[in-house]
Design an enzyme around this catalytic site. Structure first.
Site, short mmCIF file in Angstrom:
data_model
loop_
_atom_site.label_atom_id
_atom_site.label_comp_id
_atom_site.label_asym_id
_atom_site.label_seq_id
_atom_site.Cartn_x
_atom_site.Cartn_y
_atom_site.Cartn_z
N GLN A 1 43.80 40.71 50.22
CA GLN A 1 44.36 38.93 49.84
C GLN A 1 45.65 39.66 50.42
O GLN A 1 46.83 38.84 48.86
CB GLN A 1 44.19 39.49 47.78
N ARG B 1 37.18 31.88 45.40
CA ARG B 1 37.91 31.32 44.60
C ARG B 1 36.98 30.57 44.19
O ARG B 1 36.59 30.26 42.52
CB ARG B 1 38.72 30.26 45.21
N ASP C 1 50.31 46.42 39.40
CA ASP C 1 50.01 45.73 39.87
C ASP C 1 49.80 44.99 41.67
O ASP C 1 50.86 44.57 41.49
CB ASP C 1 49.64 44.57 38.85
N GLU C 2 49.17 44.39 41.90
CA GLU C 2 49.05 43.31 42.77
C GLU C 2 50.22 44.10 44.28
O GLU C 2 50.72 43.96 44.68
CB GLU C 2 49.88 41.68 42.91
N LYS D 1 39.65 43.41 38.67
CA LYS D 1 40.95 44.27 37.95
C LYS D 1 41.66 44.06 36.22
O LYS D 1 42.15 45.25 36.33
CB LYS D 1 41.35 43.64 39.42
N THR D 2 41.60 42.98 35.85
CA THR D 2 42.40 43.01 34.73
C THR D 2 42.04 43.96 33.58
O THR D 2 43.17 44.94 33.38
CB THR D 2 42.54 42.13 34.53
#
Length: 746
Positions: A260, A606, A229-230, A44-45
């Site tokens: 998430q 994770r 973002d998010e 994503k980044t």
């Protein structure tokens, strides 16, 4: 308008090299509304920074025409640095930052339009609480029913939903006019002080956009491209702010993952991302599903689990890499055994070359950390608690231990001073100053000084009476210390002092967690025969070398782990009532269950190489062994991607077995081994239904009809016996249920 590069030149740009097809689509789809569903570990980044760099490199906009919203200042700095590295020049006046930072930037330009000056002050949490206290007193709010922290939390919730005082309805909790009056007075006072709190930074912007449409129109024309973002973590106010600004060019790109969304407790609205296509007709949805973090089995297990949620847009993570190890599921006897198994595996992995810094223990609730902390100290593995304090450093634990220190040592001035007015007993600054002066003058401890002050008139009658009651309590608790087990004594002290009740009445979001931590503290004392031994143990644990270590096992909650990744992840406590957490189910029902499942999904994803899930057959709560039922989430893990470890028959249709609890769980050199441990029959786990049958109940030493004495409730007669629980008709206190360890034959 800025001229853009030809399409052919854009598509061959070097910064696009290495992107997969979905990532490339997300970068190049610059026009119109776009929703990028970015699964965990899907790059994503890189997509975010490359998209922004592409818009600038292709000359579709100048830096000043870009608005990029991140959730942390750190993420904003990193994004700016990466974009500048790609395009090879500074971004200059680019609008990038958190919602609050960008809201403050707009608000300072137009503060006078909402009744402020441009140099307004932004209050911190302490200042906000002090101001709320003043307003609740003036509005006549019942502070016992609505403590100041609860009122502040309610005001912040209203602000997160974009509600000024005049827009709060009964459906939004505005049916209590005194609370609404406190909110109104709070906002008025903020303006008088030329101040704003964090919620105001967006709330005032919404008022500005609504009442000054020409200002909104300027920003709509100015921001040619917007990126968020998010997005799954946005609240209502943030959503309204974004939507208002995006109505100009309509080039809004929101990046997030509905799977998430785990922060509803702090205002996040998953509906924002679920209804994106409805809010922005013609929107393009791009799914990033190729995972570059985890192995195939971990991804398949996580995808199978989250597929049980109904409220999602849908995507399936996959990896082009190796399948890797299956997710290991282990049933353990109890919490101590679970901590032992996890720490033994950590040591084994270290012996195979895996560093401690690449491993993490992710818990659902903060109280779970204690057993892992103590076990890691025992075996000498360095650790760090991320996003919180170590167990014995937490305020409520320090307070409780201070009570125990005064019980054990009346002249412990530091402990006595800490809790003499906690909970509040009316022993204010003046009374404490008198107490200190008397102690210094007589060269004696605070307890001794307090005893002398009870026989004089230096203190006013009310604080003198409260101090006398506290000293009587400590005298009684010391008398009980020789007869009661430390765990039972601690439960009595925390109950009779009002300390537990203080946190139960507290309405702040972390109050329930503090009560759970206190329960865990009581459970931890069950392994000690004497109070002094426990206090010495705590002192040694607190003195544990905290020198900087390059490699430490990370311990944190699942909420705190979002955005992080580790080679090895341990996920303990997968049991009903703990995970999914009972409070989430009671407060939010089906929606709460789905968020808990998303939290489990976050935990699994994770892990890069190995994931371990564990549950206990029983846990000790307030000194009692209580059966635990394995989490429904374990049943939802696809069997093809799960490997069962430990006791046969505890997973996936194996035969039901009755197994003796093993002896020798603690070695002779184990610093935390109980001095005495009874052999008991382990819980029986039905592998098909996942039901746990508790151990046979121990026969009570009391019988119905017998007269008894209870230290707190006095004399009474037993009505019924249920294992170690007694129902007793007390002569003066009425009928109550108590533990048999609290009574004695009359």
């Amino acid at each position: 308008m800025t001229d853009s590069l030809p399409i052919s030149a854009q598509a061959s740009a070097p910064y696009l090299a290495g992107l997969n097809d979905s990532q490339r689509d997300a970068v190049l789809a610059t026009e119109g509304p776009v929703l990028v569903l970015a699964g965990a570990g899907t790059g994503k980044t890189r997509v975010l920074t490359t998209r922004l760099a592409h818009i600038l490199a292709a000359r579709r906009a100048t830096p000043g025409q870009l608005l990029a919203v991140t959730f942390t200042n750190k993420a904003a700095r990193e994004m700016r640095e990466r974009v500048e590295a790609i395009i090879g020049r500074p971004t200059g006046s680019w609008w990038i930052g958190t919602f609050h930072a960008l809201g403050a930037r707009i608000l300072r330009r137009h503060a006078e339009k909402v009744g402020l000056k441009s140099n307004f002050t932004i209050l911190d949490a302490d200042d906000q609480l002090r101001l709320v206290k003043q307003m609740t007193e003036g509005a006549g709010v019942d502070t016992k029913r609505f403590p100041d922290r609860a009122v502040l939390a309610l005001i912040q919730r209203w602000k997160d939903r974009g509600l000024t005082p005049d827009r709060v309805t009964a459906a939004e909790g505005g049916d209590d006019r005194r609370l609404l009056a406190a909110y109104t007075r709070y906002q008025d006072r903020l303006r008088e002080l030329n101040a704003a709190d964090f919620g105001d930074l967006l709330l005032h912007c919404l008022t500005l956009f609504r009442e000054a449409p020409e200002v909104l129109a300027d920003y709509q024309r100015g921001f040619k491209y917007m990126l968020v973002d998010e997005y799954q973590d946005t609240n209502v106010a943030q959503y309204l702010w974004l939507r208002a600004l995006a109505m100009g060019h309509n080039n809004l790109c929101c990046v997030g993952d509905d799977d998430q969304s785990i922060y509803s407790w702090r205002g996040a609205e998953i509906a924002n991302i679920l209804r994106f296509e409805k809010d922005f007709p013609g929107a393009k949805v791009i799914r990033l599903e190729q995972n570059y973090r985890s192995t195939g089995n971990i991804l398949a297990a996580a995808s199978g689990l989250i597929a049980n949620n109904g409220g999602r847009l849908g995507k399936t993570l996959w990896s082009a890499g190796e399948a890797g190890d299956k997710v290991q599921v282990r049933g353990t006897w109890d919490g101590e055994d679970e901590a032992r198994c996890v720490c033994e595996e950590i040591e084994a992995l270290q012996n195979r070359g895996v560093s401690a810094g690449r491993m993490a223990i992710l818990v659902r609730a903060g109280f779970q950390t204690r057993e892992f902390e103590e076990r890691l100290i025992t075996v000498g593995v360095p650790y760090k608690v991320i996003g919180g304090l170590r167990f014995y450093e937490r305020q409520e634990i320090r307070d409780a231990i201070a009570y125990l220190r005064v019980v054990a040592q009346p002249d412990d001035d530091l402990a006595f001073e800490r809790i003499v007015n906690v909970p509040k007993r009316g022993l204010g600054t003046a009374a404490l100053r008198t107490l200190h002066e008397a102690a210094r003058a007589g060269r004696m401890s605070l307890t001794q000084a307090a005893e002398r002050l009870l026989r004089t008139d230096e203190l006013k009658p009310k604080p003198r009476g409260e101090l006398a009651k506290l000293l009587e309590d400590f005298t009684r608790w010391r008398a009980m210390a020789g007869a009661e087990r430390p765990a039972d004594l601690t439960a009595i002290v925390l109950d009779e002092s009002g300390y537990v009740e203080m946190w139960k009445q507290e309405k702040s979001p972390d109050a329930q967690g503090r009560v759970e931590n206190l329960r865990e503290l009581v459970a931890s004392l069950a392994d000690f025969d004497a109070l002094g031994g426990f206090l010495e143990h705590v002192a040694l644990v607190m003195e544990n070398d905290d020198a900087e270590e390059s490699e430490k096992v990370s311990i944190m909650t699942l909420h705190g782990a979002k955005g992080l990744e580790f080679d090895v992840v341990f996920l303990p406590g997968w049991e009903e009532r703990l995970f999914p957490h009972q409070r989430a189910l009671e407060e939010s029902g089906a929606a709460g269950l789905e968020e808990e499942r998303r939290l489990a999904y976050v935990g699994l994803t994770r892990a890069r190489r190995k994931a371990y899930v564990s549950f206990a057959g029983s846990r000790r709560v307030y000194g009692r062994w209580e059966p635990a039922v394995p989490s429904r989430f374990i049943d939802e893990l696809p069997p093809a991607h799960v490997e069962v470890a430990g006791t046969p028959g505890v997973y996936g249709g194996g035969a039901v077995r009755e197994i003796e609890r093993p002896t020798g769980l603690f070695s002779d050199d184990d610093a935390f081994a109980p001095r005495q441990r009874r052999r008991q029959r382990a819980p029986v786990i039905d592998a098909d239904s996942w039901q746990v049958t508790p151990p046979p109940k121990k026969e009570s030493r009391f019988a119905a009809g017998q007269r008894i004495f209870h230290q707190k409730f006095g004399y009474g007669r037993i009505l019924a016996v249920d294992g170690d629980k007694l129902e007793i008709a007390f002569d003066k206190a009425g009928t109550k249920k108590v533990m048999e360890s609290f009574v004695e034959a009359a």
